[in-house]
Design a protein around this motif. Structure first.
Motif, short mmCIF file in Angstrom:
data_model
loop_
_atom_site.label_atom_id
_atom_site.label_comp_id
_atom_site.label_asym_id
_atom_site.label_seq_id
_atom_site.Cartn_x
_atom_site.Cartn_y
_atom_site.Cartn_z
N ALA A 80 81.61 -50.01 52.35
CA ALA A 80 81.35 -49.76 53.77
C ALA A 80 82.66 -49.73 54.55
N ILE A 81 83.58 -50.59 54.20
CA ILE A 81 84.87 -50.63 54.90
C ILE A 81 85.68 -49.39 54.54
N ARG A 82 85.72 -49.06 53.27
CA ARG A 82 86.46 -47.88 52.85
C ARG A 82 85.93 -46.64 53.56
N GLY A 83 84.61 -46.54 53.69
CA GLY A 83 84.02 -45.40 54.37
C GLY A 83 84.39 -45.37 55.85
N ALA A 84 84.41 -46.55 56.48
CA ALA A 84 84.74 -46.62 57.89
C ALA A 84 86.22 -46.29 58.14
N VAL A 85 87.07 -46.72 57.22
CA VAL A 85 88.51 -46.54 57.41
C VAL A 85 88.97 -45.16 56.96
N TYR A 86 88.49 -44.72 55.80
CA TYR A 86 89.00 -43.49 55.20
C TYR A 86 88.05 -42.31 55.32
N GLY A 87 86.89 -42.51 55.91
CA GLY A 87 85.91 -41.44 56.01
C GLY A 87 85.00 -41.44 54.81
N SER A 88 83.80 -40.95 54.97
CA SER A 88 82.84 -41.00 53.87
C SER A 88 83.30 -40.13 52.71
N GLY A 89 82.97 -40.59 51.52
CA GLY A 89 83.32 -39.85 50.31
C GLY A 89 84.71 -40.14 49.79
N SER A 90 85.46 -41.01 50.45
CA SER A 90 86.82 -41.31 49.97
C SER A 90 86.83 -42.55 49.13
N ALA A 97 84.08 -60.34 58.70
CA ALA A 97 84.64 -61.69 58.77
C ALA A 97 85.65 -61.80 57.63
N LEU A 98 86.87 -62.18 57.94
CA LEU A 98 87.91 -62.35 56.93
C LEU A 98 88.09 -63.83 56.67
N ILE A 99 87.93 -64.23 55.42
CA ILE A 99 88.07 -65.63 55.03
C ILE A 99 89.27 -65.74 54.11
N SER A 100 90.28 -66.47 54.56
CA SER A 100 91.48 -66.71 53.76
C SER A 100 91.31 -68.04 53.05
N VAL A 101 91.11 -67.97 51.74
CA VAL A 101 90.83 -69.18 50.97
C VAL A 101 91.28 -68.97 49.53
N GLY A 102 91.82 -70.03 48.94
CA GLY A 102 92.25 -69.96 47.55
C GLY A 102 91.09 -70.14 46.59
N GLU A 103 91.15 -69.41 45.50
CA GLU A 103 90.11 -69.51 44.48
C GLU A 103 90.09 -70.92 43.90
N VAL A 113 92.62 -51.16 56.01
CA VAL A 113 92.46 -52.33 55.15
C VAL A 113 93.16 -52.03 53.84
N SER A 114 94.00 -52.96 53.38
CA SER A 114 94.67 -52.75 52.10
C SER A 114 94.83 -54.08 51.38
N ALA A 150 89.10 -61.02 46.52
CA ALA A 150 89.77 -59.73 46.58
C ALA A 150 91.29 -59.82 46.58
N GLY A 151 91.85 -61.01 46.59
CA GLY A 151 93.30 -61.15 46.66
C GLY A 151 93.79 -60.99 48.09
N GLN A 152 95.10 -60.78 48.22
CA GLN A 152 95.70 -60.64 49.55
C GLN A 152 95.12 -59.42 50.27
N ILE A 153 94.69 -59.61 51.50
CA ILE A 153 94.10 -58.55 52.30
C ILE A 153 94.96 -58.35 53.53
N THR A 154 95.27 -57.10 53.84
CA THR A 154 96.03 -56.78 55.04
C THR A 154 95.19 -55.87 55.93
N LEU A 155 95.03 -56.28 57.18
CA LEU A 155 94.36 -55.47 58.19
C LEU A 155 95.41 -55.04 59.20
N GLU A 156 95.47 -53.75 59.49
CA GLU A 156 96.41 -53.24 60.48
C GLU A 156 95.65 -52.36 61.45
N THR A 157 96.03 -52.43 62.73
CA THR A 157 95.40 -51.60 63.73
C THR A 157 96.42 -51.15 64.77
#
Length: 89
Positions: free
Chosen positions: A79-89, A17-23, A65-66, A51-58
């Motif tokens: 968990a996201i980094r592992g799903a996007v970049y492979g485990s161990g990255s 779930a992506l929540i766009s909200v100001g601190e 995710v960046s 986390a600041g500005q989040i960009t999702l691209e598909t």
């Protein structure tokens, strides 16, 4: 408080779930009831106030995710980094 109802989340079964909200926003968003429902749904919650500005691209198959600022992702993003970049990255 009415965003993302239990029925909606059960039907969708979101991974994220992506929540766009100001601190420190004056509306005190995200609403605690919504966060509780999202947590119960089991998906990862991504918040721009944390986390600041989040960009999702598909391309329809792969998801990347960046962040705008080149900095490490918070530990909750592993968990996201592992799903996007492979485990161990």
């Amino acid at each position: 408080a009415t965003s993302s109802s239990e029925d909606f989340l059960e039907a969708l079964e979101p991974d994220w779930a992506l929540i766009s909200v100001g601190e420190g926003n004056r509306y005190r968003l995200p609403n605690p009831q919504v966060l509780k429902r999202l947590r119960r749904s089991g998906g990862e919650i991504l918040r721009t106030d944390l986390a600041g500005q989040i960009t999702l691209e598909t391309d329809g198959k792969e998801l990347s995710v960046s962040r705008f600022i080149d900095a490490p992702f918070p530990s909750c993003w592993s968990a996201i980094r592992g799903a996007v970049y492979g485990s161990g990255s």
